[in-house]
Design an enzyme around this catalytic site. Structure first.
Site, PDB file in Angstrom:
ATOM      1  N   ASP A 180      -6.377  -4.262   4.441  1.00 19.81           N
ATOM      2  CA  ASP A 180      -4.411  -3.291   5.251  1.00 19.81           C
ATOM      3  C   ASP A 180      -4.712  -3.616   6.851  1.00 19.81           C
ATOM      4  O   ASP A 180      -5.474  -2.783   7.313  1.00 19.81           O
ATOM      5  CB  ASP A 180      -5.222  -1.927   4.854  1.00 19.81           C
ATOM      6  CG  ASP A 180      -3.844  -1.464   4.855  1.00 19.81           C
ATOM      7  OD1 ASP A 180      -2.802  -1.363   5.412  1.00 19.81           O
ATOM      8  OD2 ASP A 180      -4.546  -0.794   5.436  1.00 19.81           O
TER       9      ASP A 180
ATOM     10  N   LYS B 129     -13.106  -0.052   9.069  1.00 14.59           N
ATOM     11  CA  LYS B 129     -12.635   0.365   9.594  1.00 14.59           C
ATOM     12  C   LYS B 129     -12.907   0.615  11.157  1.00 14.59           C
ATOM     13  O   LYS B 129     -13.922   1.369  11.152  1.00 14.59           O
ATOM     14  CB  LYS B 129     -11.255   1.304  10.067  1.00 14.59           C
ATOM     15  CG  LYS B 129     -10.012   1.603   8.333  1.00 14.59           C
ATOM     16  CD  LYS B 129      -9.316   2.801   8.716  1.00 14.59           C
ATOM     17  CE  LYS B 129      -8.505   3.054   7.483  1.00 14.59           C
ATOM     18  NZ  LYS B 129      -8.108   3.786   7.079  1.00 14.59           N
TER      19      LYS B 129
ATOM     20  N   GLU C  53      -6.965   4.444  -2.895  1.00 13.93           N
ATOM     21  CA  GLU C  53      -7.630   4.926  -2.195  1.00 13.93           C
ATOM     22  C   GLU C  53      -7.176   6.584  -1.568  1.00 13.93           C
ATOM     23  O   GLU C  53      -6.610   7.117  -2.419  1.00 13.93           O
ATOM     24  CB  GLU C  53      -6.943   4.321  -1.175  1.00 13.93           C
ATOM     25  CG  GLU C  53      -7.473   4.767   0.260  1.00 13.93           C
ATOM     26  CD  GLU C  53      -6.856   3.567   0.951  1.00 13.93           C
ATOM     27  OE1 GLU C  53      -6.547   2.638   1.157  1.00 13.93           O
ATOM     28  OE2 GLU C  53      -7.276   3.674   3.125  1.00 13.93           O
TER      29      GLU C  53
ATOM     30  N   LYS D 232       0.974  -1.284   0.028  1.00  9.59           N
ATOM     31  CA  LYS D 232       0.416   0.337   0.084  1.00  9.59           C
ATOM     32  C   LYS D 232       1.147   1.244   0.243  1.00  9.59           C
ATOM     33  O   LYS D 232       1.935   1.408   1.166  1.00  9.59           O
ATOM     34  CB  LYS D 232      -0.835   0.545   1.380  1.00  9.59           C
ATOM     35  CG  LYS D 232      -1.780   1.223   1.568  1.00  9.59           C
ATOM     36  CD  LYS D 232      -3.244   0.851   2.808  1.00  9.59           C
ATOM     37  CE  LYS D 232      -3.693   2.070   3.135  1.00  9.59           C
ATOM     38  NZ  LYS D 232      -5.237   1.596   3.547  1.00  9.59           N
TER      39      LYS D 232
ATOM     40  N   CYS E 298      -6.935  -0.611   9.105  1.00  7.29           N
ATOM     41  CA  CYS E 298      -6.308   0.086  10.552  1.00  7.29           C
ATOM     42  C   CYS E 298      -5.866   1.045  10.699  1.00  7.29           C
ATOM     43  O   CYS E 298      -5.973   1.709   9.172  1.00  7.29           O
ATOM     44  CB  CYS E 298      -6.424  -1.499  11.176  1.00  7.29           C
ATOM     45  SG  CYS E 298      -4.296  -1.644  10.689  1.00  7.29           S
TER      46      CYS E 298
ATOM     47  N   ASP F   4     -12.060   5.688   1.707  1.00  3.33           N
ATOM     48  CA  ASP F   4     -11.327   5.008   3.073  1.00  3.33           C
ATOM     49  C   ASP F   4     -12.324   6.240   4.047  1.00  3.33           C
ATOM     50  O   ASP F   4     -13.650   6.625   4.869  1.00  3.33           O
ATOM     51  CB  ASP F   4     -10.300   5.027   3.518  1.00  3.33           C
ATOM     52  CG  ASP F   4      -9.848   4.945   4.510  1.00  3.33           C
ATOM     53  OD1 ASP F   4     -10.695   4.787   5.385  1.00  3.33           O
ATOM     54  OD2 ASP F   4      -7.897   5.316   4.389  1.00  3.33           O
TER      55      ASP F   4
ATOM     56  N   ASP G  82      -2.805   4.930  -2.115  1.00  2.79           N
ATOM     57  CA  ASP G  82      -3.437   5.396  -0.603  1.00  2.79           C
ATOM     58  C   ASP G  82      -3.111   6.760  -1.501  1.00  2.79           C
ATOM     59  O   ASP G  82      -1.977   7.152  -0.503  1.00  2.79           O
ATOM     60  CB  ASP G  82      -3.883   5.339  -0.009  1.00  2.79           C
ATOM     61  CG  ASP G  82      -4.527   5.852   1.179  1.00  2.79           C
ATOM     62  OD1 ASP G  82      -4.739   6.668   1.013  1.00  2.79           O
ATOM     63  OD2 ASP G  82      -4.621   5.012   2.853  1.00  2.79           O
TER      64      ASP G  82
ATOM     65  N   LYS H 156       2.082   5.090  -0.254  1.00  4.07           N
ATOM     66  CA  LYS H 156       1.432   6.429   0.082  1.00  4.07           C
ATOM     67  C   LYS H 156       1.817   7.067  -0.508  1.00  4.07           C
ATOM     68  O   LYS H 156       3.028   7.240  -0.947  1.00  4.07           O
ATOM     69  CB  LYS H 156       1.589   7.012   1.202  1.00  4.07           C
ATOM     70  CG  LYS H 156       0.825   5.330   3.154  1.00  4.07           C
ATOM     71  CD  LYS H 156      -0.320   5.754   2.588  1.00  4.07           C
ATOM     72  CE  LYS H 156      -1.013   4.745   3.873  1.00  4.07           C
ATOM     73  NZ  LYS H 156      -2.372   5.207   4.197  1.00  4.07           N
TER      74      LYS H 156
HETATM   75  C1  LIG Z   1      -2.275   1.809   8.938  1.00  6.14           C
HETATM   76  C2  LIG Z   1      -2.677   1.221   7.479  1.00  6.14           C
HETATM   77  N1  LIG Z   1      -2.374   0.535   6.558  1.00  6.14           N
HETATM   78  C3  LIG Z   1      -2.981   2.823   7.442  1.00  6.14           C
HETATM   79  O1  LIG Z   1      -2.441   3.690   5.556  1.00  6.14           O
HETATM   80  N2  LIG Z   1      -4.239   3.450   7.595  1.00  6.14           N
HETATM   81  C4  LIG Z   1      -4.451   4.318   7.399  1.00  6.14           C
HETATM   82  C5  LIG Z   1      -3.737   5.919   7.734  1.00  6.14           C
HETATM   83  C6  LIG Z   1      -3.956   5.910   9.887  1.00  6.14           C
HETATM   84  C7  LIG Z   1      -3.189   6.328  10.201  1.00  6.14           C
HETATM   85  O2  LIG Z   1      -2.855   7.776   9.653  1.00  6.14           O
HETATM   86  O3  LIG Z   1      -2.779   6.418  11.534  1.00  6.14           O
HETATM   87  C8  LIG Z   1      -5.671   5.035   5.806  1.00  6.14           C
HETATM   88  O4  LIG Z   1      -5.857   5.742   5.753  1.00  6.14           O
HETATM   89  O5  LIG Z   1      -5.713   3.906   5.313  1.00  6.14           O
HETATM   90 MG   LIG Z   2      -6.833   4.988   3.140  1.00  8.14          MG
END
Ligand SMILES: C[C@H](N)C(=O)N[C@@H](CCC(=O)O)C(=O)O
Ligand SMILES: [Mg+2]
Length: 365
Positions: free
Chosen positions: A321, A267, A218, A160, A295, A243, A190, A162
């Site tokens: 995830d 979540k 995402e 995943k 999560c 999300d 994401d 970012k």
């Molecule tokens: C931890 C998970 N893989 C994740 O990315 N979760 C969130 C962000 C969580 C956070 O900022 O604590 C997400 O955006 O999907």
């Molecule tokens: Mg997300």
């Protein structure tokens, strides 16, 4: 089995490396732990992180919501009345989904302990082994490529990634990581709300035109911008996942009605716990919409609960995830679910199977 009192504690666990998204940078899990004590001596465990930038919840608000609004409704109640108890939690106040989640997780833990069965069996059963992706924090291209290769070496076949920082660099990030890991891992991006709808369409089309196959993108746009989410979903081939735009069942129904996204990220900290997560999975399954279970930066108590839900609701929850525990330097939970890199396996123990939590810090309750 009656609830006699609620105990609070803080759990702090350092991360292996800083967790960086378009919204925030975090170096440790910092969560409120809830312990529901009963007249039988059983303890139900719950956990909630203060993900203020997403849920609006803080450590203080979580504790105050539970102490002043939710707990008074639960003391003296019989755990056998689970459905009534979850309604008491959900109607105690508006919002405060993390506080509600922590308490619901502990209630479901106790409910399953009553039957001497793992929670996922009480929820309907399933295959107790699932596979999670791992998050690659947003960083320089070289660092993200190195982190991606290292994750693949550790056995993760789904990453995943970012993004959501600088649109041009984000496209280059995806290209470089795709070239480095191409056949060895699926890529999920994401953006954590970092793009406008037009930027998202531009970026995703550029990646599609470059031959990059993404499993999904995402939350490309701001949480409140459902029209923007639909704009993106309608204009790209890559599946779009909501999300931050969807917390509870009512928002998911609206998202599906608008056809604003292809996939929903469930979540527990957004739904307010397990009861609404199940409602969402059932709504999505009825409409043929896939779900991911995700999560926040959570430890192995609330992520364990999410794993039980994922196993029991595998018809709707096709993507996982649940990498919070893999990102921590150590697992503070004795017993519970086994988090072994990408493999999450649930033992045959009652409830969440938690025997204790190491390193808890006192928090007046
Ligand atoms: C931890 C998970 N893989 C994740 O990315 N979760 C969130 C962000 C969580 C956070 O900022 O604590 C997400 O955006 O999907
Ligand atoms: Mg997300």
């Amino acid at each position: 089995m009656k609830i006699t009192r609620i105990e609070f504690a803080m759990l702090r666990v350092p991360l292996k490396t800083p967790f960086k998204t378009a919204l925030r940078t975090v170096t440790q899990v910092e969560d409120v732990i809830v312990m529901l004590h009963t007249d039988s001596g059983n303890i139900g465990y719950g956990e909630a992180p203060a993900t203020a930038v997403i849920t609006g919840d803080t450590i203080g608000s979580i504790v105050e919501a539970i102490r002043n609004y939710i707990a008074p409704r639960l003391i003296g109640q019989d755990i056998s009345d689970l459905n009534r108890l979850t309604r008491l939690v959900q109607t105690a106040m508006e919002k405060n989904t993390s506080a509600k989640a922590a308490v619901e997780i502990a209630l479901y833990d106790l409910f399953a302990q009553q039957f001497d069965a793992p929670l996922y069996r009480v929820l309907g059963g399933g295959d107790p082994v699932i596979t999670t992706d791992i998050t690659i924090s947003v960083d320089t291209i070289d660092k993200m490529v190195a982190d991606s290769l290292s994750a693949v070496e550790r056995g993760f076949d789904s990453l995943k990634i970012k993004v959501g920082k600088e649109i041009g660099v984000d496209i280059e990030r995806a290209k470089a990581i795709y070239a480095a890991v191409e056949d060895r891992a699926l890529l999920r991006l994401d953006a954590n709300q970092g793009w406008t709808a037009k930027q998202a369409v531009h970026a995703i089309r550029a990646m599609e035109d470059a031959g990059i196959q993404l499993e999904l993108v995402e939350q490309p746009v701001k949480a409140a911008d459902l029209e923007g989410l639909r704009y993106v979903t309608e204009r790209v081939t890559t599946p779009i996942m909501a999300d931050e735009s969807v917390f509870g069942p009512a928002q998911v129904i609206e998202l599906i009605r608008m056809r604003a996204a292809d996939i929903v990220n469930i979540k527990l900290m957004k739904t307010g716990g397990i009861s609404n997560a199940i409602h969402i999975a059932d709504i999505a399954a009825l409409h043929g919409v896939e779900c991911m279970i995700g999560c926040m930066l959570e430890s192995s108590i609330s992520v364990a609960a999410a794993a039980h839900v994922a196993v029991a609701k595998a018809d709707a929850i096709t993507k996982v995830d649940l990498d919070g525990p893999s990102l921590q330097q150590f697992n503070p939970v004795e017993g519970g679910v086994n988090f072994n890199e990408s493999e999450i396996s649930i033992p045959d123990a009652p409830g969440l199977g938690i025997r204790g939590i190491r390193g808890l810090e006192p928090l007046a309750g």
